[in-house]
Scaffold this active site. Structure first.
Site, PDB file in Angstrom:
ATOM      1  N   TYR A 107       0.678  -1.117   0.018  1.00  0.00           N
ATOM      2  CA  TYR A 107      -0.013  -0.034  -0.074  1.00  0.00           C
ATOM      3  C   TYR A 107       0.906   1.394   0.082  1.00  0.00           C
ATOM      4  CZ  TYR A 107      -3.313   3.414   1.705  1.00  0.00           C
ATOM      5  OH  TYR A 107      -4.153   4.475   1.755  1.00  0.00           O
TER       6      TYR A 107
ATOM      7  N   ASP B 234       9.189   2.449  -0.577  1.00  0.00           N
ATOM      8  CA  ASP B 234       8.329   3.075   0.051  1.00  0.00           C
ATOM      9  C   ASP B 234       8.831   2.854   1.546  1.00  0.00           C
ATOM     10  OD1 ASP B 234       6.155   3.747   1.800  1.00  0.00           O
ATOM     11  OD2 ASP B 234       4.712   3.376   0.287  1.00  0.00           O
TER      12      ASP B 234
ATOM     13  N   LYS C 288       4.975   9.689   8.259  1.00  0.00           N
ATOM     14  CA  LYS C 288       4.782  10.040   9.587  1.00  0.00           C
ATOM     15  C   LYS C 288       5.794   9.932  10.619  1.00  0.00           C
ATOM     16  CE  LYS C 288       2.073   5.927   9.079  1.00  0.00           C
ATOM     17  NZ  LYS C 288       0.868   5.446   8.347  1.00  0.00           N
TER      18      LYS C 288
END
Ligand code: HOZ
Length: 431
Positions: free
Chosen positions: A143, A238, A266
């Site tokens: 994802y 990622d 984050k």
């Protein structure tokens, strides 16, 4: 769930789609209604109903220091007093960028953005511009945020809700995306043999974290590096989940493979809304205003987020941090595996250094199809059983257990003991 959370949820549903601002929060995969958090400190969430929960979600990863760490709170407070957004460059951006560059040598230049989604969206735009090609190769169950072109066979909330793609994403938007099974090197080789000259980039989570934790098989990432180099395509890691979480230098420091571009999220904002993409200097110098690849953001490099990120990284860089996290992760992962075994519950625990997922599966989980074959009803029972014991695990089988430095071995032991009881209930319900 208590009365106050129920009241808030009832009101939230009238105001927001599904009552939430991100789908996985709604407990759709495990049933029931979400609790509402009033505040958090250290390893605990405190609900609106006055309950204290041991938190293993950690805001989906970034709170490696635990909630409301004093150094992070102080940094945000000080930054806020100096102004919340400037719309001009600030010293804090330089200081955070320098720390990231020092930790990740592959990140020769970096651009701050506001989320992991923005980071991956911008990285594939850059990859396409740099190569003059269109095709993006991704992996099933990985994802990369809700970027149209990457919402093909995605993990996280899309896996949780069983959504293979999304209405509103046009065929054109995904026409240049090809999804291959994670760890299927032969599949990637076949794709490159057929369409190599079209491939702009391969984007991969170096440890998949959004179908539950699925580590890359030995040699898989190195082979992706070799294939992309041979075919003139880029390799994008990622590391929104793994960056500064599995090691200070991210998964790339652990697996010794150097990507062309890296996406971060984050974690580098200490839990505030931040993302970043960075990598080879020649590529990043193509980004505006140095180059012509346009990407912008008023709040990018926001001083509060930069200050929080700097404070968090300055704690994380201390010696022993990742050793402690890994010790606690292995203690909990092994404890859950043993507790399941003694209760006769089939459980495959996938751990990648500091993160792990207990899959309710009799066999190993190496890709998304195996993750999907797990017993989701058993996971839901485990989730609710743990919640009843005051422990908050991710409300989905397809996420990770995130431990923080505010947890300690005594808390981990108590979690294992609670799991032992809950596995007994799961076993009973399976009969
Ligand atoms: N797995 C997601 C983040 N990597 C969960 C968070 C969300 O979608 O809200």
């Amino acid at each position: 769930m208590g009365d106050r959370s129920h009241q808030l949820y009832t009101r939230a549903i009238e105001l927001m789609p599904g009552g939430v601002n991100s789908p996985v929060r709604a407990f759709g995969a495990v049933g029931g209604e979400p609790f509402f958090t009033a505040r958090a400190a250290g390893p605990y969430l405190y609900t609106e109903d006055g309950e204290r929960l041991v938190d293993y979600v950690s805001s989906w990863g970034p709170l490696i220091l635990g909630h409301a760490h004093p150094a992070v709170v102080a940094a945000i407070t000080e930054a806020a007093a100096n102004g919340t957004s400037f719309g001009t460059p600030s010293r804090l951006e330089v200081e955070l960028a320098a720390r990231i560059q020092a930790a990740m040598p592959s990140v020769e230049r970096i651009r701050m953005v506001n989320s992991g989604t923005e980071a991956t969206m911008s990285a594939i735009r850059l990859a396409r511009a740099a190569t003059g090609r269109s095709l993006i190769v991704k992996f099933i169950g990985c994802y990369h945020g809700h970027v149209d072109a990457l919402m093909v066979s995605a993990g996280s909330g899309m896996a949780t809700l069983g959504i293979p793609s999304s209405p509103g994403v046009t065929e054109a938007a995904v026409a240049d995306t090809v999804a291959v099974a994670y760890n299927d090197l032969a599949g990637v080789q076949a794709l490159f043999a057929q369409r190599g000259p079209e491939v702009a980039a391969v984007i991969v989570e170096p440890v998949a974290g959004n179908m539950g934790v699925v580590p890359a098989a030995d040699g898989f990432l190195a082979a992706l590096r070799q294939l992309t180099t041979e075919h003139g395509a880029l390799l994008i890691f990622d590391e929104v989940i793994t960056g500064f979480r599995v090691a200070y230098g991210g998964a790339q420091a652990r697996c010794d493979v150097t990507p062309d571009l890296t996406c971060l999220g984050k974690v580098i904002g200490g839990g505030l809304p931040v993302g970043a993409y960075g990598g080879r200097r020649d590529l990043m110098e193509m980004v505006a205003p140095a180059g012509k690849v346009y990407q912008a953001g008023t709040l990018s490099g926001n001083p509060l987020a930069m200050a929080a990120g700097i404070a968090a990284l300055d704690q994380l860089v201390q010696p022993g941090t990742y050793g402690r996290l890994e010790e606690m992760a292995s203690m909990l992962a092994d404890g859950l595996a043993e507790a399941a075994r003694v209760n006769g519950v089939p459980l495959a625990v996938n751990r990648a250094w500091t993160i792990f997922t207990p899959f309710f599966s009799p066999g190993p989980v190496r890709d998304f199809s195996q993750a999907q074959a797990c017993s989701r009803p058993s996971y839901a029972r485990y989730f609710h059983g743990m919640l009843d014991q005051g422990v908050f695990m991710a409300p989905s089988q397809f996420e990770a257990v995130f431990i923080s430095l505010a947890h300690d071995p005594a808390l981990i032991e108590r979690t294992v003991a609670a799991s032992r009881q809950v596995f007994a209930q799961v076993a009973e319900s399976q009969i």
